[in-house]
Design an enzyme around this catalytic site. Structure first.
Site, PDB file in Angstrom:
ATOM      1  N   GLY A 173     -50.369  -0.365   4.250  1.00 10.90           N
ATOM      2  CA  GLY A 173     -51.659  -0.075   3.622  1.00 10.90           C
ATOM      3  C   GLY A 173     -51.530   0.919   2.483  1.00 10.90           C
TER       4      GLY A 173
ATOM      5  N   GLY B  33     -47.030  -1.734   9.805  1.00  9.54           N
ATOM      6  CA  GLY B  33     -46.277  -1.527  11.047  1.00  9.54           C
ATOM      7  C   GLY B  33     -45.602  -2.802  11.502  1.00  9.54           C
TER       8      GLY B  33
ATOM      9  CE  LYS C 287     -45.353  12.091  12.197  1.00  9.86           C
ATOM     10  NZ  LYS C 287     -46.578  11.479  12.669  1.00  9.86           N
TER      11      LYS C 287
ATOM     12  NE  ARG D 207     -55.333  -5.267   6.099  1.00  8.19           N
ATOM     13  CZ  ARG D 207     -54.967  -4.331   6.948  1.00  8.19           C
ATOM     14  NH1 ARG D 207     -55.715  -4.080   7.986  1.00  8.19           N
ATOM     15  NH2 ARG D 207     -53.862  -3.657   6.770  1.00  8.19           N
TER      16      ARG D 207
END
Ligand code: AMP
Length: 399
Positions: free
Chosen positions: A354, A378, A202, A40
């Site tokens: 990630g 996300g 999930k 990053r």
């Protein structure tokens, strides 16, 4: 198509000598002051280099971990200032303070082309709360705002949203611009056939994106914990595998609507429990009571690999199993390798998240073997789910 102004759209004479706040995503793993993975950080170098070359005074701000408003030495950004100094080949100042007189003094004393990194923004609880005063204070440090932190663009925090409201010039950095370009084309006009692979624990975290992707994709391959909720919706016995019972009705509806394009595992690597993996076996579709499904099985791997072809677009988010453990990582490794092969054969491949990136690294797939690696898991899912990302929406439109 989302069309936001980019840092290179600002005329050179409007950058020279100007204070530019760049929101970066330096949320990297650090242990005992050592950075184990600096992907990053490396990715933001082009934006910083560009601003330095144009003679701007560059102020970098990022969060690291979840200090919840406390000054935690283990979550200090100081080691990143050293790493950045090496990467940029120029001195990067570190400011232990984020707001206040001292920071203003330091910023005013930066030379044109100078670079300064602020301490972890989340050492102030006001950052996550998007506190108005704090946002205003941060904004008072600079003349121009740049968002180069795609991974936090879905959060309306002080540094990603609140402070940007105070700037006339607020633009995307090169990382964010590339993400917008890729993600918009995935959302609006992906090259066909469009294959989407979703895994992970999930459904709830991914439901917006899954709805959108199921509609747009030609094929949807499911794995990981998510697949068990779908299998339960089909009344296939899943033993003790993880399952979101409250999502079963939704999975049923999705299967009714998109059944012909949804692919589910047909065999599994199972164990009695995580601790008792000696009993680890591969079973066909019905998982016995008292067993957990921890990875997709070999038949599923072969089937999925055959569907990851060398044309169109392939998007992948989320591991196929409990990939952190080598006993249950084969399915995920196989998908990563199939993605790399598809890239070589000519497909546009995109991965996000990630876990998916570390899975790709575990599988020894190189960065250049994937067309685009999204830095924000996300954020990329929310984008693909059609949600507005506050940190992007707030930026100036092109022209
Ligand atoms: P997510 O953040 O939703 O993408 O979930 C990633 C996590 O899901 C990883 O930590 C995986 O170990 C976990 N995971 C994936 N498949 C399974 C499974 N079958 N059983 C338990 N955990 C799983």
């Amino acid at each position: 198509m989302i069309n936001k102004a980019v840092v290179s759209d600002i005329p050179d004479d409007e950058l020279k000598g100007k204070k530019v706040f760049v929101r970066v995503d330096f949320n990297v793993p650090i242990k005992d002051g050592r950075i184990s993975e600096d992907y990053r950080i490396r990715r933001t170098v082009p934006t910083i280099d560009y601003l330095v070359e144009k003679g701007a005074k560059v102020i970098l701000g990022s969060h690291l971990g979840r200090p919840k408003g406390r000054d935690l030495p283990g979550l200090s950004l100081r080691p990143i200032a050293f790493r950045l100094t090496e990467l940029l080949g120029r001195d990067v100042k570190f400011s232990p303070k984020i707001i206040g007189k001292d920071v203003h003094y330091e910023v005013d004393n930066l030379n044109n082309g100078g670079v300064m990194l602020l301490e972890n923004l989340r050492f102030h609880i006001e950052e996550r709360n998007n506190d108005e005063e704090f946002a205003k204070e941060l904004a008072s440090l600079a003349d121009i705002y740049v968002n180069d932190a795609f991974g936090t663009s879905h959060r309306a925090h002080a540094s990603t949203y609140g402070m940007a409201l105070h700037f006339e010039k607020k633009v995307a950095g090169f990382v964010v611009n590339k993400e917008i370009m890729f993600m918009s084309s995935m959302l609006m006009n992906p090259l066909k056939p469009y294959v989407v692979i979703v895994g992970g624990a999930k459904i709830k975290d991914k439901i917006g994106a899954m709805k959108n992707l199921m509609e747009k994709a030609d094929k949807v391959l499911l794995g990981g914990g998510i697949a068990y909720t779908f299998l339960k919706a089909k009344d296939v016995p899943i033993g003790n595998s993880i399952c979101e019972d409250e999502m079963v009705p939704w999975a049923k509806e999705a299967l009714e609507k998109y059944g012909e394009k949804i692919f589910l595992p047909v065999d599994h690597v199972v164990a009695e429990s995580f601790e008792n993996r000696k009993t680890s076996i591969v079973v066909d579709n019905e998982i016995p009571d008292d067993y957990h499904g921890f990875d997709i099985g070999p038949k599923t791997m072969t089937k999925y690999s055959s569907l990851i072809k060398g044309n169109g677009t392939i998007f992948w988010n989320g591991p196929m199993g409990l990939f952190e453990d080598s006993d249950f990582s084969s399915g995920t490794t196989q998908i990563a390798r199939s993605m790399a092969l598809a890239t070589w054969r000519g497909a546009t491949t995109v991965i996000g998240g990630g876990d998916t990136i570390s899975a790709m690294r575990n599988a020894e797939v190189l960065d250049l073997e994937i067309t685009h690696i999204s830095t924000g898991g996300g954020a990329s899912l929310e984008f693909l789910g059609g949600s507005d990302l506050p940190g992007i929406t707030v930026l100036n439109d092109k022209n």
